[in-house]
Design an enzyme around this catalytic site. Structure first.
Site, PDB file in Angstrom:
ATOM      1  N   ASP A 205      -4.082  19.353  -0.442  1.00  0.00           N
ATOM      2  CA  ASP A 205      -3.048  18.321  -0.355  1.00  0.00           C
ATOM      3  C   ASP A 205      -3.643  16.913  -0.400  1.00  0.00           C
ATOM      4  OD1 ASP A 205      -0.338  17.244   0.380  1.00  0.00           O
ATOM      5  OD2 ASP A 205      -1.409  16.662   2.192  1.00  0.00           O
ATOM      6  N   LEU A 286       4.107  12.558   3.497  1.00  0.00           N
ATOM      7  CA  LEU A 286       4.552  11.569   2.504  1.00  0.00           C
ATOM      8  C   LEU A 286       3.514  11.298   1.425  1.00  0.00           C
ATOM      9  CD1 LEU A 286       6.251   9.020   4.921  1.00  0.00           C
ATOM     10  CD2 LEU A 286       7.388  10.604   3.371  1.00  0.00           C
ATOM     11  N   ARG A 287       2.421  12.061   1.464  1.00  0.00           N
ATOM     12  CA  ARG A 287       1.365  11.814   0.481  1.00  0.00           C
ATOM     13  C   ARG A 287       1.854  12.022  -0.950  1.00  0.00           C
ATOM     14  NH1 ARG A 287      -2.849  14.518   2.925  1.00  0.00           N
ATOM     15  NH2 ARG A 287      -3.649  12.703   4.019  1.00  0.00           N
ATOM     16  N   GLY A 288       2.706  13.023  -1.141  1.00  0.00           N
ATOM     17  CA  GLY A 288       3.250  13.299  -2.482  1.00  0.00           C
ATOM     18  C   GLY A 288       4.054  12.128  -3.022  1.00  0.00           C
TER      19      GLY A 288
END
Length: 350
Positions: A205, A286-288
């Site tokens: 991720d 919220l990385r995506g």
């Protein structure tokens, strides 16, 4: 100049690489904006992963570094500058610079933590009061590309250190109460073969993008790839000369995109759509969302526009999200079908 060319190992031209568009795009976007967070390239053996990564490093313009600095320090950007150089500049001392090729550092599979992070000479520090630091690969990779082949076989602890440095842009080495911190901002590129196992979802991720490459099936295209490689092996310089104009043009496009990036706008409604897709796919954290926004801006800059369009988001979103859907380490990574389905529902078909 010709003598120097003869001494250096020739690198296969990036623009000569046939196919593997997903991998090439991911690499270009990461060199336009290193804050995307690197790219994980998974694919079959013998599909040109290493060749492509070395080719993008060779394509990039030279960078200006401070002479006799262990960390390729920038002359004016404090985030890319070592403490020693910072002190010299603050004292008003003259600092000499030179231009070097963008560092391309390979991390060997059997590397230790000391080899990666660097070491402090404790004896010298205690006896003479001098901090002596032997730089590791993270120091040498500052402002360059750090390439880890077979990253899925690397010790999880080392992968953690790599990802932490890549995200923060700094590396801290602590031994016996003595601490040294230095800039370590690089494009992290990992590659591997899915047959040998996947990275844990938590580590995967943290890679900005995930490119999937497969062996070319079309016989005529396979012949073309083999001929291209044979041509290069027979006469590397002739092959490099043949693609020189395309290389120069791509280099110009990348530099222009880097300069344009800061002014690229992305409409609020489009940002909401991106988050809607992430939410529908049940992407943790919220990385995506952040990476998709960054990648879409980098792609818009590469295309020479001032604002992100719907098509830009569609082009990059699968690369940014497909590896974030795995919840169970035993699951396989989605090839992009789930992402494409939700994108079509939220953004509409092209």
């Amino acid at each position: 100049m010709n003598n120097i060319q003869n001494l250096t190992r020739p690198v296969f031209p990036f623009t000569a690489i046939i196919g593997q568009e997903e991998m090439k795009l991911a690499l270009i976007l990461n060199v336009i904006d290193p804050k995307i967070g690197g790219v994980m390239i998974m694919g079959d053996r013998g599909t040109g992963k290493s060749t492509t990564i070395r080719a993008i490093a060779d394509l990039l313009p030279e960078i200006e570094v401070v002479v006799d600095d262990l960390f390729n320090s920038h002359i004016s950007n404090y985030d890319l500058m070592s403490d020693v150089t910072k002190d010299r500049i603050n004292q008003g001392l003259k600092v000499a610079t030179k231009f070097i090729k963008v560092p391309m550092i390979d991390l060997p599979l059997g590397a230790t933590e000391d080899r990666l992070c660097g070491t402090i000479d404790i004896e010298k520090a205690l006896n003479e009061g001098i901090k002596t630091f032997e730089p590791g690969l993270l120091a040498k990779a500052n402002r360059g590309i750090l390439y880890v082949d077979e990253v899925n076989l690397l010790d999880d602890h080392l992968v953690d250190i790599l990802l932490d440095s890549s995200a923060s842009g700094w590396n801290t080495v602590e031994r016996e109460g003595i601490s040294i911190r230095h800039p370590s901002r690089f494009v992290l590129v990992g590659s591997g073969n899915p047959e040998e196992g996947e990275l844990r979802p938590q580590l995967l991720d943290r890679f900005g993008m995930h490119a999937e490459i497969k062996t070319v099936k079309d016989p005529s295209l396979r012949v073309k790839i083999v001929e291209q490689r044979s041509e290069f092996d027979r006469d590397p310089q002739a092959c490099i000369d043949k693609f020189n104009n395309q290389q120069i043009q791509l280099k110009k496009n990348i530099i222009a995109a880097q300069n344009r990036l800061v002014n690229i706008a992305i409409d609020y409604s489009l940002r909401v759509k991106i988050s809607e897709i992430c939410s529908a796919l049940n992407v943790d954290g919220l990385r995506g969302d952040i990476v998709t926004n960054r990648a879409a801006k980098a792609f818009a800059a590469y295309n020479g526009t001032d604002e992100v369009r719907l098509e830009d988001v569609k082009k990059v979103i699968t690369l940014c999200l497909r590896h974030r859907l795995r919840k169970d380490p035993l699951d396989t990574i989605d090839s992009g079908t789930k992402v494409n389905k939700v994108v079509a529902e939220v953004l509409g078909d092209s």
